[in-house]
Enzyme design. Sequence first.
Site, PDB file in Angstrom:
ATOM      1  N   ARG A  26      54.226  30.777  58.444  1.00  0.00           N
ATOM      2  CA  ARG A  26      53.713  30.292  59.734  1.00  0.00           C
ATOM      3  C   ARG A  26      52.652  31.214  60.318  1.00  0.00           C
ATOM      4  NH1 ARG A  26      58.488  27.077  62.677  1.00  0.00           N
ATOM      5  NH2 ARG A  26      56.665  26.299  63.737  1.00  0.00           N
ATOM      6  N   ASP A  75      53.130  20.560  59.545  1.00  0.00           N
ATOM      7  CA  ASP A  75      54.497  20.833  59.968  1.00  0.00           C
ATOM      8  C   ASP A  75      55.421  20.051  59.049  1.00  0.00           C
ATOM      9  OD1 ASP A  75      56.202  22.086  62.231  1.00  0.00           O
ATOM     10  OD2 ASP A  75      57.007  20.075  62.024  1.00  0.00           O
TER      11      ASP A  75
HETATM   12  O1  CP3 Z   1      50.381  28.561  59.228  1.00  0.00           O
HETATM   13  C1  CP3 Z   1      51.414  28.054  58.779  1.00  0.00           C
HETATM   14  O2  CP3 Z   1      52.341  28.760  58.301  1.00  0.00           O
HETATM   15  C2  CP3 Z   1      51.583  26.557  58.767  1.00  0.00           C
HETATM   16  C3  CP3 Z   1      52.206  26.094  59.943  1.00  0.00           C
HETATM   17  C4  CP3 Z   1      53.623  25.581  60.016  1.00  0.00           C
HETATM   18  C5  CP3 Z   1      54.059  24.900  61.180  1.00  0.00           C
HETATM   19  N1  CP3 Z   1      55.328  24.481  60.968  1.00  0.00           N
HETATM   20  C6  CP3 Z   1      53.234  24.645  62.382  1.00  0.00           C
HETATM   21  C7  CP3 Z   1      53.909  24.542  63.679  1.00  0.00           C
HETATM   22  C8  CP3 Z   1      54.686  25.603  59.113  1.00  0.00           C
HETATM   23  C9  CP3 Z   1      54.768  26.237  57.731  1.00  0.00           C
HETATM   24  C10 CP3 Z   1      55.769  24.916  59.727  1.00  0.00           C
HETATM   25  C11 CP3 Z   1      57.066  24.706  59.075  1.00  0.00           C
HETATM   26  C12 CP3 Z   1      58.230  24.350  59.892  1.00  0.00           C
HETATM   27  N2  CP3 Z   1      58.286  23.509  60.999  1.00  0.00           N
HETATM   28  C13 CP3 Z   1      59.560  24.763  59.614  1.00  0.00           C
HETATM   29  C14 CP3 Z   1      59.969  25.614  58.457  1.00  0.00           C
HETATM   30  C15 CP3 Z   1      59.664  27.050  58.668  1.00  0.00           C
HETATM   31  C16 CP3 Z   1      60.599  27.758  59.618  1.00  0.00           C
HETATM   32  O3  CP3 Z   1      60.076  28.425  60.508  1.00  0.00           O
HETATM   33  O4  CP3 Z   1      61.808  27.693  59.427  1.00  0.00           O
HETATM   34  C17 CP3 Z   1      60.404  24.200  60.585  1.00  0.00           C
HETATM   35  C18 CP3 Z   1      61.896  24.372  60.707  1.00  0.00           C
HETATM   36  C19 CP3 Z   1      59.589  23.397  61.458  1.00  0.00           C
HETATM   37  C20 CP3 Z   1      60.022  22.557  62.597  1.00  0.00           C
HETATM   38  C21 CP3 Z   1      59.332  22.992  63.838  1.00  0.00           C
HETATM   39  N3  CP3 Z   1      58.063  22.603  64.186  1.00  0.00           N
HETATM   40  C22 CP3 Z   1      59.790  23.935  64.797  1.00  0.00           C
HETATM   41  C23 CP3 Z   1      61.142  24.596  64.804  1.00  0.00           C
HETATM   42  C24 CP3 Z   1      58.746  24.097  65.733  1.00  0.00           C
HETATM   43  C25 CP3 Z   1      58.693  25.073  66.882  1.00  0.00           C
HETATM   44  C26 CP3 Z   1      58.942  24.514  68.210  1.00  0.00           C
HETATM   45  C27 CP3 Z   1      58.482  25.471  69.299  1.00  0.00           C
HETATM   46  O5  CP3 Z   1      57.756  25.000  70.168  1.00  0.00           O
HETATM   47  O6  CP3 Z   1      58.785  26.666  69.235  1.00  0.00           O
HETATM   48  C28 CP3 Z   1      57.697  23.254  65.334  1.00  0.00           C
HETATM   49  C29 CP3 Z   1      56.386  23.114  65.985  1.00  0.00           C
HETATM   50  C30 CP3 Z   1      55.311  23.878  65.300  1.00  0.00           C
HETATM   51  N4  CP3 Z   1      54.964  23.719  63.992  1.00  0.00           N
HETATM   52  C31 CP3 Z   1      54.436  24.839  65.890  1.00  0.00           C
HETATM   53  C32 CP3 Z   1      53.553  25.244  64.890  1.00  0.00           C
HETATM   54  C33 CP3 Z   1      52.417  26.224  65.008  1.00  0.00           C
HETATM   55  C34 CP3 Z   1      54.461  25.315  67.323  1.00  0.00           C
HETATM   56  C35 CP3 Z   1      54.007  24.257  68.278  1.00  0.00           C
HETATM   57  C36 CP3 Z   1      52.606  24.374  68.810  1.00  0.00           C
HETATM   58  O7  CP3 Z   1      51.672  24.922  68.230  1.00  0.00           O
HETATM   59  O8  CP3 Z   1      52.453  23.832  69.911  1.00  0.00           O
END
Ligand code: CP3
Length: 341
Positions: A26, A75
Amino acid sequence: MTEFNDRFLKACRKEATDRPPVWFMRQAGRYQEKYRAIRQKYSLVDICKIPEVCAEVTLLPIQQFGFDAAIVFSDIMIPLEPMGIDFEYKPGVGPIINNPIEFKKDVVRLKTLDFTKDLQYTGKSLEILKKELNVPCLGFVGAPFTLASYMLEGGPSKSYIKLKSFMYQETEAWHMLMDKLATNMADYLLFQVESGAMAVQIFDSWVGILSQADYREYVFPHMQKMVQYLKEETEVPVILFGTNSSHLLLDMKATGADVIGIDWKTDLPDAWKSMNYEVAVQGNLDPTLLFGEWDLIENRAKTLLDSIPNKPGYIFNLGHGILPKTPEENVRKLVNLVQGK
Ligand code: CP3
């Protein structure tokens, strides 16, 4: 453009490298000021769906910190939309599903991905990235179990009672769900490879909530089939990562994955030894350590690096995704430390 940096791919294949390659799970995200600025204009889903913006965001951490690998910005939930899952993101919480799976009929209804029309934007993003990068770009998916956990729980969960009830009571539908997810996600990874991804990672973030017995019965056969199918169809390395998964590592290795991601609670040298050094390993600094003083981070990073046996196949990473608010300066220093700069 400078010469292509293939340290990461070499380490995935357990070939010798001059130093360990480094990337962070991430690595493009909210801890970056430049990402937050782009998020003022575009939603998370917009970024995933507009190839030019997706490529720009994917490149941010490469330009800023010089990581040895990129990971296409997306995501794990994104491919579920064309399968018929309606979700949104709740800030600070995570993905929320508006039509969670309750009955077998909901599993039967799930659509098969069609890459002649679905998820074209991810393919286009990867095509742009292949031209712009001089490091490999990873493609990724969520593992069937982790995706199923969101689909059944309707969002993040602590107890996973809905998920486990379905698994134990609706076992036939459970296996149908896992099979559909494994097949569609494997095909999505192959589509990402065709579009330019040079390695793929399967994120099984929440699988650690299962006992070893349940993993073997309800998850392993699907993971093994998924990885074996990938290995038949492509030569790119397959990375399998889970958290709280020290009790599952040997089974994860038995899927046939090339690289096993080690979470931050597990002792990495011990884990690697327990796997007889037959796979490459990736990890595993505690992501919250980056909130500490640099002296502490440096100390822990050096301790980790010094503890790695002198064998090919080690990739430096965090032991889970980098967190929002992580000081960018600490990321820069840590990457430089690993790269000997
Ligand atoms: O640069 C990278 O690594 C690619 C980006 C990436 C995202 N999600 C973008 C994102 C990757 C690899 C993921 C994978 C992902 N998403 C996982 C597996 C990895 C892990 O951390 O366990 C999981 C469980 C998710 C599900 C998910 N999506 C979560 C738990 C969240 C966070 C919610 C929050 O607001 O804290 C997301 C949203 C998300 N996906 C964000 C990003 C950058 C944050 C939201 C935003 O930018 O507004």
